[in-house]
Design a protein around this motif. Structure first.
Motif: not given
Ligand SMILES: [Zn+2]
Length: 484
Positions: A14-15, A18-20, A58-60, A351-352
């Motif tokens: 979520m940088d 938008n990197r995954v 998933v890590v988020m 993030v928002d």
């Protein structure tokens, strides 16, 4: 020295880019993310105080609930089958007597249970507005969670005079802002146009001048009578009311906006204020005509719209991922498809939301230098795989039950669904005990089949018809403001 290393994960950062990372490692030192990189085979044998093999999971970033009330967590299940009008009657009746009948232990047990539920649902940060903020600050802090807490202020609907409420809020800010290692912070939280006198708005303006770093968190336009109520304070409408007291800017959080229009959306976007949307409560308990918040206009003008659960104990769900799903369903139903993309929804609960709370320099995305608030979500099951559109899986298929590990400030609070930062059995025992007191002292009966209000409603016994009439007029957002 690495304190925590998570390897072989699908890392949804979520940088800004938008990197995954399809196969990534996250390193944490001193509570801060030190690196987010593709997994090196050596990571599997690396030494760290704690190593989590998240192969295929998933890590988020931890989820951020942007608007919640907590005091009455223990009423959960009482109102689930009621119509909107009945909810107003019964909640008002119960809330009106709860404090004197049940005392502090009721709210303490409620906050602890709320923290446990929040944690096990992957919500690492909550933005709360409550009448028991000090109990909340201690509960959030002790649980290892992060929270922004605002003492709810509303002198027209609350017997305590405005100056007393402002003085209490000042004491809360002085005591708790930045407490628990900075995880607990304060906001300034006037209830909204319905419940605040001019004197209280003046006090709020003074608080804001004294504490310019704090968010101003309020309800706005949650009733069709919002303009009339603002007129009572000498303003032409609710936004004008905030403007007059210099309270409408990028540090302002506006909740609901059900009756705001396109012009209002433009003014909100221009001011930089953030919009907190809580879709479930207003659809579940709808009464009267339909009115929805002006999402297309807010999007057109570029306002930041984020999502919260509001009163999760009224409709029996603490799942913020489902709340995001409801946001899309209800917006698309009202305005047509494609109101949000799946990635938009993920941003709105990470993030928002962190940006709305003024915490985006610390949390909301997984990047070196930010505090390590993160969750591990198990998508490595036939319920989810095979998949291609990961954002869609995360907001359409995944539920909070898939969250297996939760980290806040680098500390593991839950690992493999086992809570480490709270004594689960004592939280359950206190909640059970207080629920029994709730029933014996208010006359509510509950069973596996549902809940039954007292035969003779408390409201009728105390002859508070005027209160009920006012609650109907002001809408459900005003309800909690009757109690202190
Ligand atoms: Zn609310």
């Amino acid at each position: 020295m690495t304190d925590l290393l998570i390897h072989d994960a699908i890392v949804v950062t979520m940088d800004r880019e938008n990197r995954v990372l399809e196969n990534g490692s996250v390193r944490v030192s001193d509570g801060t993310v030190s690196s987010v990189e593709p997994t090196d085979p050596a990571d599997r044998d690396a030494t760290a105080s704690r190593v989590i093999d998240a192969d295929g999971k998933v890590v988020m970033p931890g989820l951020v609930d942007a608007h919640r009330h907590t005091d009455f967590t223990l009423v959960q299940g009482l109102f689930s089958e009621l119509a909107g009008d009945e909810l107003l009657t019964e909640a008002l009746s119960l809330y009106h007597t709860a404090e004197s009948a049940l005392g502090e232990s009721f709210f303490e047990a409620g906050w602890r249970l709320a923290c446990l539920r929040q944690l096990t649902h992957g919500v690492t940060t909550v933005n709360a507005m409550d009448f028991t903020p000090a109990i909340g600050a201690e509960a959030i802090g002790d649980a290892g969670l992060r929270g922004v807490i605002g003492p709810e202020l509303a002198d027209l609907l609350d017997p305590a005079p405005a100056d007393e409420q402002i003085a209490d809020a000042r004491r809360f800010i002085e005591t708790y802002h930045g407490s628990h290692g900075g995880r607990v912070t304060a906001s300034i939280a006037p209830g909204g146009e319905a419940g605040c006198s001019r004197e209280l708005w003046e006090g709020v303006a003074d608080l804001r001048a004294a504490y310019p770093d704090l968010r101003l968190h309020t309800h706005l336009y949650d009733s069709a009578a919002a303009d009339t109520m603002a007129a009572g304070s000498g303003a032409s409408d609710p936004l004008d009311l905030l403007d007059r007291y210099d309270l409408l800017d990028e540090r302002t959080l506006l909740t609901h906006l059900l009756h705001a229009d396109r012009d209002d959306a433009g003014r909100i976007a221009e001011s930089g204020a953030h919009v907190l949307h809580c879709p479930t409560v207003y659809s579940y308990f709808r009464s009267g005509g339909r009115s929805w918040f002006p999402l297309p206009s807010l999007s057109e003008f570029g306002a930041n719209v984020v999502i919260g659960l509001d009163d999760p104990f009224w409709f029996d769900s603490w799942d913020l991922i489902q709340e995001a799903k409801h946001a899309r369903l209800l917006s698309n139903y009202e305005y047509g498809s494609q109101q949000w993309s799946s990635y938009d929804l993920l941003e709105a609960i990470t993030v928002d939301a962190a940006r709305a709370l003024g915490l985006d320099d610390r949390i909301g995305s997984l990047e070196p230098g930010k505090r390590a608030d993160l969750i591990v979500v198990d998508v490595d099951t036939p319920r989810h795989r095979p998949f291609s559109n990961l954002p869609s899986v995360l907001v359409n298929t995944v539920t909070a039950g898939d969250v297996e590990t939760v980290v806040v400030d680098g500390r593991v609070l839950m690992a493999d669904r086992s809570v480490e930062s709270m004594d689960v059995e004592s939280v359950r025992a206190a909640a059970t005990r207080e629920r029994e007191r709730l029933e014996s002292r208010t006359g509510w009966e509950t069973s596996l089949a549902g809940s039954t209000p007292p035969d003779e409603s408390i409201l009728r016994r105390v002859s508070s018809r005027a209160l009920l009439r006012a609650a109907r007029q002001y809408g459900r957002g005003a309800l909690a403001r009757w109690v202190r």
